[in-house]
Structures are given as structure tokens and as C-alpha cells.
Enzyme design. Structure first.
Site, PDB file in Angstrom:
ATOM      1  N   ASN A 351       0.820  -1.202   0.000  1.00 18.40           N
ATOM      2  CA  ASN A 351       0.000   0.000   0.000  1.00 18.40           C
ATOM      3  C   ASN A 351       0.859   1.259   0.000  1.00 18.40           C
ATOM      4  OD1 ASN A 351      -2.484   1.561   0.121  1.00 18.40           O
ATOM      5  ND2 ASN A 351      -3.396  -0.380   0.728  1.00 18.40           N
ATOM      6  N   HIS A 353       2.487   3.171   2.121  1.00 20.95           N
ATOM      7  CA  HIS A 353       3.795   3.195   2.782  1.00 20.95           C
ATOM      8  C   HIS A 353       4.811   2.343   2.023  1.00 20.95           C
ATOM      9  CE1 HIS A 353       6.767   2.744   6.125  1.00 20.95           C
ATOM     10  NE2 HIS A 353       6.414   3.998   6.324  1.00 20.95           N
ATOM     11  N   CYS A 354       4.333   1.279   1.391  1.00 22.74           N
ATOM     12  CA  CYS A 354       5.229   0.346   0.685  1.00 22.74           C
ATOM     13  C   CYS A 354       5.822   0.935  -0.592  1.00 22.74           C
ATOM     14  CB  CYS A 354       4.481  -0.931   0.322  1.00 22.74           C
ATOM     15  SG  CYS A 354       3.677  -1.739   1.710  1.00 22.74           S
ATOM     16  N   ILE A 355       5.173   1.957  -1.155  1.00 21.90           N
ATOM     17  CA  ILE A 355       5.653   2.520  -2.427  1.00 21.90           C
ATOM     18  C   ILE A 355       6.392   3.840  -2.229  1.00 21.90           C
ATOM     19  CG2 ILE A 355       3.897   1.338  -3.794  1.00 21.90           C
ATOM     20  CD1 ILE A 355       2.392   4.086  -3.921  1.00 21.90           C
TER      21      ILE A 355
END
Length: 361
Positions: A351, A353-355
Site C-alpha cells: 500500500n 507506505h510500501c511505495i
């Protein structure tokens, strides 16, 4: 061999401390982003535009896709021609540390696609493993080579004051550093991140294919203050996992000896799953993890990103969307809390935060 960042006086700031900028990667992998990633690219664009209001955004995009990215973003970002295997900047980008003179040091971890031959999600991750060092080089930042220690940025959270949060499920996974003891892993984290204490949470989010990264389940919102993904549904496997994390946090203190204020952030009320309609959009390479209809996705509002002027929060067209925004608005009174429709990022396996990966001031 250079001294450890800790010995050199560097530490990892908290995400809510001032940023120089944010690193992101244009989403093009056909096995992650269905239907040519059209919906994902729109979501990435909204995120980039929101972050860019308060800081510089560096976007890694290969030459072949540059004109496409420019058609979405124009001159809102700094484009860098650095090749990648996918768009998870949190996990492949460097962890950038600072010292008290304001100097920066980029930590380059080994990356093996969340588990290598044991349970990795794709087999060719050679470009991803070079992202951190190539990006640091583009920024003219010195690099601390932490390899062969395997770690992703989503597996750690820092309060900027000596405390690191991790999950046992991820860091002790046989696909990461199977030849190291828990004590050796902890020591590597302390030395590489300039920290004083590691808090080991038992679990992350149910069926999170990263082996349950901490950034999906718990995040710092201030010193000695965290949000925890929560459900009251005792029949949901997530209930026991979040409860175990809560019990640990309630008895723990941070590096300064302070007890935590814990805010429960509900998970979406309706389970987010892959549908039959999503499936034809994916094109997999050999050995790549494949999606199936009805597969539960690891949806969590804790996977927000704190930018200089805004907090970007995933939204799932769910009754708890607004609940999450309200809780986080109280946690971040000085920032605009912005809901971003995020199912199209979740379909890739992560999501907001992951990108994203912060570059401290």
C-alpha cells in the site's frame, strides 16, 4: 570495511521528522499491476501530487516509460533513469540516516524479493537489489554496505530516538537471514541504524505476503506513541495477532524508558479480496507468485505515509475509512490527513507506505 553507522554517529530519524524528499518508482510490472497498471498509475499520480506539495519527489522510471510517466506528472517530480524489477521503493530503496551535523548516510541492505528461494515473490530481483546504491549515487550520498544482511524498509520503523519496531514473523523468516540468531539480527539492526533498542512484535497483518512487515500493523505517530491495526472480530485470524502485539506493546517501553500510548486503528470492516474480474489483468513471469480469486489481501490503514505537509491514508470504500481518517487526524493535528483510494495499490501486494521511502532533511 567502514565502521558501523552507529559508531560513526548516525541514526535513523522518524518518518514524521522533516524530509528533504520522497523516493518512488513508476509501476510497470505486469505481474503486480493488472491491466497495464492503468489504475495503479492513477493512484500513484494522486499520491505523488499530494506529497509534492510539501517536498521533492524522486521518481525512478526507465527511459522506455519516461514519456508515459511525464504524461501523468509533467514536471512535478525529479525523474531518474534507474532500472527496477518492481515499484516497492520502501523495500528496495536505501534507509537514509543522519548525524548531528546534518550529514546523510544511505544504508544498502540485501534484497531478495521477500524470501529468495525459500518463499520469495519473484525470481529475478537483480535490479531491485541495486536500487539503493544507484539512488544514493544519484543523490551523491555515501553508502554503508549492509549486505549480505537481508532487510526491507517495510520491516522496520524508527522513532528517531533509538527505538526500532520489527516483527518476528518477518525478521526471523527462513527466507531472510536463516544463518543468524535473533540476537545477531538485533545487533545488526542496532549497529546499522544507530539505535539503542529493538522491540520485537510477534505478528503483522494476516496473509501479508512480505511475511508480515511491521509497517502494515504498527507505526509511530510520535515519541512513545503508536497506532496498532485492530479488529474486535474474534473469529478473524487478525484478532489473535493484533492482541498478541497489543499485549507486548503494553508491557514494553521505548529506548528512553517511556511506556507507549497505543491507538487502535480498525482494519477495514469488509475483507479486501482479489476478484474474478481482477485476474485477467495480471501477466506473470515464470516462478512469480500468482493471485487467485477470493485471495484475502492484507488491507490496513496503518500503511499510511507521513509526508512533510500531509499524511496519506489508504481508503477501501469501507465503513472504517472515515474512522481511520478521524483517528489519524487527532494524531497529526499539524498535517493535512488525506484519504487516497488504494485498492489498486493493494492489488499489487502493498500500500501507500510500501511505495514510498522518505529522504530525511
Amino acid at each position: 570495511m567502514m565502521d558501523s553507522p552507529k559508531k560513526l554517529g548516525y541514526h535513523m530519524p522518524a518518518e514524521y521528522e522533516p524530509h528533504h524528499g520522497t523516493l518512488m518508482i513508476w509501476p510497470i510490472r505486469p505481474g503486480s499491476w493488472p491491466f497495464q497498471g492503468k489504475a495503479a498509475k492513477r493512484a500513484f499520480t494522486q499520491i505523488i501530487e499530494t506529497i509534492a506539495e510539501g517536498e521533492r519527489v524522486y521518481l525512478l522510471v526507465e527511459q522506455a516509460y519516461l514519456s508515459e510517466a511525464q504524461s501523468y506528472l509533467g514536471d512535478k517530480v525529479v525523474y531518474l533513469d534507474i532500472p527496477t524489477n518492481d515499484a516497492w521503493a520502501r523495500d528496495t530503496g536505501p534507509t537514509i540516516l543522519v548525524n548531528d551535523k546534518g550529514k546523510k548516510l544511505a544504508v544498502d541492505w540485501a534484497f531478495n524479493a521477500w524470501g529468495g528461494t525459500y518463499d520469495g515473490l519473484y525470481q529475478d530481483y537483480e535490479e531491485d537489489d541495486q536500487v539503493a546504491s544507484r539512488f544514493a549515487e544519484a543523490l551523491e550520498r555515501p553508502v554503508y554496505d549492509a549486505k549480505p544482511f537481508v532487510l526491507e524498509g517495510g520491516a522496520i520503523h524508527s522513532d528517531g530516538q533509538g527505538t526500532i519496531l520489527v516483527t518476528e514473523s518477518c525478521l526471523l523468516s527462513p527466507g531472510r537471514n536463516p544463518n543468524l540468531t535473533k540476537e545477531e539480527i538485533e545487533n545488526t539492526l542496532l549497529e546499522s541504524l544507530g539505535a539503542e533498542k529493538v522491540i520485537w512484535l510477534p505478528y503483522g497483518i494476516y496473509q501479508d505476503e512480505t511475511n508480515e512487515h511491521v509497517d502494515n500493523v504498527v507505526a509511530f505517530v510520535g515519541p512513545a506513541e503508536v497506532v496498532l491495526a485492530w479488529t474486535d472480530d474474534e473469529n478473524d485470524p487478525q484478532y489473535a495477532m493484533s492482541k498478541a502485539d497489543l499485549e507486548l506493546l503494553e508491557q514494553e517501553t521505548d529506548a528512553k524508558g517511556c511506556h507507549f500510548t497505543i491507538h487502535k486503528l480498525p482494519i477495514p470492516a469488509v475483507r479486501q479480496v482479489v476478484t474474478e474480474e481482477d485476474l485477467p489483468g495480471y501477466i506473470y513471469e515464470e516462478g512469480e507468485e500468482e493471485r487467485y480469486a477470493g485471495e484475502r489481501l492484507a488491507a490496513s490503514y496503518v500503511n499510511f505515509y507521513i509526508a512533510n505537509k500531509a499524511v496519506l491514508v489508504p481508503q477501501f470504500e469501507d465503513v472504517n475509512d472515515q474512522v481511520a481518517l478521524d483517528i489519524l487526524s487527532k494524531c497529526f493535528p499539524d498535517r493535512k490527513v488525506v484519504g487516497i483510494p488504494a485498492r489498486d495499490i493493494l492489488l499489487g501486494g502493498g500500500n501507500i507506505h510500501c511505495i514510498t521511502q522518505q529522504i530525511p532533511e
